[in-house]
Motif scaffolding. Structure first.
Motif, PDB file in Angstrom:
ATOM      1  N   ASN A 217      -7.161   2.838 -11.349  1.00 55.80           N
ATOM      2  CA  ASN A 217      -6.445   1.814 -10.690  1.00 55.80           C
ATOM      3  C   ASN A 217      -6.405   1.679  -9.330  1.00 55.80           C
ATOM      4  O   ASN A 217      -7.596   1.841  -8.503  1.00 55.80           O
ATOM      5  CB  ASN A 217      -5.144   1.865 -11.325  1.00 55.80           C
ATOM      6  N   THR A 218      -5.209   1.809  -8.591  1.00 56.54           N
ATOM      7  CA  THR A 218      -5.313   1.922  -7.229  1.00 56.54           C
ATOM      8  C   THR A 218      -4.830   3.307  -6.438  1.00 56.54           C
ATOM      9  O   THR A 218      -4.344   3.302  -5.531  1.00 56.54           O
ATOM     10  CB  THR A 218      -4.349   0.590  -6.448  1.00 56.54           C
ATOM     11  N   PHE A 219      -4.920   4.298  -7.422  1.00 52.04           N
ATOM     12  CA  PHE A 219      -4.366   5.573  -7.022  1.00 52.04           C
ATOM     13  C   PHE A 219      -5.242   6.090  -5.875  1.00 52.04           C
ATOM     14  O   PHE A 219      -6.399   6.072  -5.710  1.00 52.04           O
ATOM     15  CB  PHE A 219      -4.463   6.420  -8.366  1.00 52.04           C
ATOM     16  N   THR A 220      -4.637   7.148  -5.308  1.00 50.35           N
ATOM     17  CA  THR A 220      -5.414   7.982  -4.093  1.00 50.35           C
ATOM     18  C   THR A 220      -5.561   9.235  -4.749  1.00 50.35           C
ATOM     19  O   THR A 220      -4.288  10.038  -4.951  1.00 50.35           O
ATOM     20  CB  THR A 220      -4.942   7.988  -3.068  1.00 50.35           C
ATOM     21  N   VAL A 221      -6.700  10.086  -4.952  1.00 53.79           N
ATOM     22  CA  VAL A 221      -6.680  11.328  -5.427  1.00 53.79           C
ATOM     23  C   VAL A 221      -7.727  12.219  -4.257  1.00 53.79           C
ATOM     24  O   VAL A 221      -8.409  11.532  -3.598  1.00 53.79           O
ATOM     25  CB  VAL A 221      -7.317  11.454  -6.656  1.00 53.79           C
ATOM     26  N   CYS A 222      -6.842  13.228  -3.868  1.00 50.67           N
ATOM     27  CA  CYS A 222      -7.401  14.254  -2.918  1.00 50.67           C
ATOM     28  C   CYS A 222      -7.955  15.491  -3.679  1.00 50.67           C
ATOM     29  O   CYS A 222      -6.793  15.982  -3.996  1.00 50.67           O
ATOM     30  CB  CYS A 222      -6.740  14.401  -1.516  1.00 50.67           C
ATOM     31  N   MET A 223      -9.024  15.887  -3.551  1.00 55.62           N
ATOM     32  CA  MET A 223      -9.359  17.234  -4.463  1.00 55.62           C
ATOM     33  C   MET A 223     -10.333  18.305  -3.534  1.00 55.62           C
ATOM     34  O   MET A 223     -10.900  17.815  -2.741  1.00 55.62           O
ATOM     35  CB  MET A 223     -10.227  16.857  -5.617  1.00 55.62           C
TER      36      MET A 223
ATOM     37  N   ASP B   8       0.832  -1.209  -0.198  1.00 56.82           N
ATOM     38  CA  ASP B   8       0.010  -0.024   0.002  1.00 56.82           C
ATOM     39  C   ASP B   8       0.936   1.352   0.027  1.00 56.82           C
ATOM     40  O   ASP B   8       0.478   2.266  -0.464  1.00 56.82           O
ATOM     41  CB  ASP B   8      -1.025   0.005   1.276  1.00 56.82           C
ATOM     42  N   ALA B   9       1.840   1.216   0.700  1.00 57.75           N
ATOM     43  CA  ALA B   9       2.694   2.384   0.654  1.00 57.75           C
ATOM     44  C   ALA B   9       3.325   2.952  -0.593  1.00 57.75           C
ATOM     45  O   ALA B   9       3.799   3.846  -0.754  1.00 57.75           O
ATOM     46  CB  ALA B   9       4.015   2.121   1.624  1.00 57.75           C
ATOM     47  N   GLU B  10       3.231   1.994  -1.693  1.00 56.18           N
ATOM     48  CA  GLU B  10       3.977   2.139  -2.874  1.00 56.18           C
ATOM     49  C   GLU B  10       2.768   2.627  -3.947  1.00 56.18           C
ATOM     50  O   GLU B  10       2.997   2.706  -5.085  1.00 56.18           O
ATOM     51  CB  GLU B  10       4.657   0.987  -3.544  1.00 56.18           C
ATOM     52  N   LYS B  11       1.545   3.160  -3.457  1.00 58.13           N
ATOM     53  CA  LYS B  11       0.485   3.336  -4.213  1.00 58.13           C
ATOM     54  C   LYS B  11       0.803   4.922  -4.594  1.00 58.13           C
ATOM     55  O   LYS B  11       1.406   5.671  -4.080  1.00 58.13           O
ATOM     56  CB  LYS B  11      -0.681   3.327  -3.700  1.00 58.13           C
TER      57      LYS B  11
END
Length: 279
Positions: free
Chosen positions: A192-198, A154-157
């Motif tokens: 994919n498994t990206f995290t986006v914060c907007m 998870d740390a590598e996402k």
């Protein structure tokens, strides 16, 4: 490591990219472009980086992006980007196209005005604020986080913290040989498994046909956090899969009369103001 600063310059008539950088491995790339003119190129500004080196860019106060065949401003990372890469990008107060009523194709004949494509495992913070985008063929602003290391820990996402405020996106031309007939003005995607914060607020966007002004998409196994999103029950940090709630939130964060479309797989995550990092 390289730092490039360009001011008060003219880039004109290039059949490829007017200003192009490409970095890789552990090299750090810092690019500052301001108060310059870009016209009649294929791509105006084209910035890319891969590997583990940091990537910093500031594209600000450029008054003229005119008649580009493809994107006026394009920046992103390769899918080789590792989690050691820190991306810090600012796109501020640029003018793409010649306004309204203006001239068809004056922003981008075949593509977007601002296109940010963050790939790989890069840890990214990007701000797009105060820009005016007119007469693009498709979306005025498109941002996506995608193609990260889906098999790693998870740390590598990959992660992208995006601030999108106070931009004006006028109606796309949609006048290519094969027009879509319906287009959003602004498109933001987590894939994919990206995290986006907007953090999105006070933008004025127009669209083509029956499509809404803004579109947000949470796809695959990605995580998409939205500042100030809430279902009103007082429980913080919930994942909401009520499409109408998300659409109402996006529309309400922007200028009066805005409309929004949301698509999701698992849902959008509530986040309080200040959750997303700023450049």
């Amino acid at each position: 490591n390289v730092t490039i600063t360009v001011t008060n310059s003219v880039f004109e008539g290039n059949k490829s990219s007017a200003f192009l950088t490409s970095g890789d491995n552990s090299a750090k790339q810092t690019i500052n472009l301001s108060t310059s003119t870009f016209r009649d190129n294929n791509v105006g500004v084209d910035l890319a980086h891969g590997g583990s080196g940091d990537f910093v860019f500031n594209i600000s106060n450029n008054p003229t992006f005119l008649r580009h065949a493809n994107d006026a401003i394009r920046a992103g990372t390769a899918d080789t980007a590792t989690n050691a890469m820190q991306v810090v990008g600012t796109i501020l107060n640029n003018t793409i196209g010649d306004g309204l009523p203006g001239t068809a194709d004056s922003g981008s004949r075949d593509s977007q005005g601002i296109d940010i494509d963050i790939r790989g495992d890069a840890d990214s913070i990007v701000s797009i604020t105060g820009n005016t985008v007119s007469h693009t063929d498709i979306e005025g602003i498109r941002v996506q986080g995608r193609l990260d290391d889906q098999d790693g820990p998870d740390a590598e996402k990959g992660r992208l913290d995006l601030t999108l405020r106070n931009n004006v996106v006028n109606t796309p031309d949609d006048n290519s040989a094969f027009p879509f007939g319906n287009l959003h003005g602004v498109l933001i995607e987590a894939r994919n498994t990206f995290t986006v914060c907007m953090d999105i607020a006070n933008n004025d966007s127009s669209s083509v046909g029956t499509f809404e002004h803004f579109r947000v998409r949470q796809r695959d196994s990605s995580v998409f956090l939205l500042e100030r999103l809430s279902d009103g029950d007082g429980t913080p940090n919930e994942v909401l899969n009520n499409v109408a709630t998300v659409e109402s939130h996006i529309a309400g964060q922007n200028v009066a009369g805005s409309s929004a479309d949301a698509t999701l797989v698992s849902g959008f995550t509530e986040a309080v103001s200040g959750t997303c990092r700023k450049p």
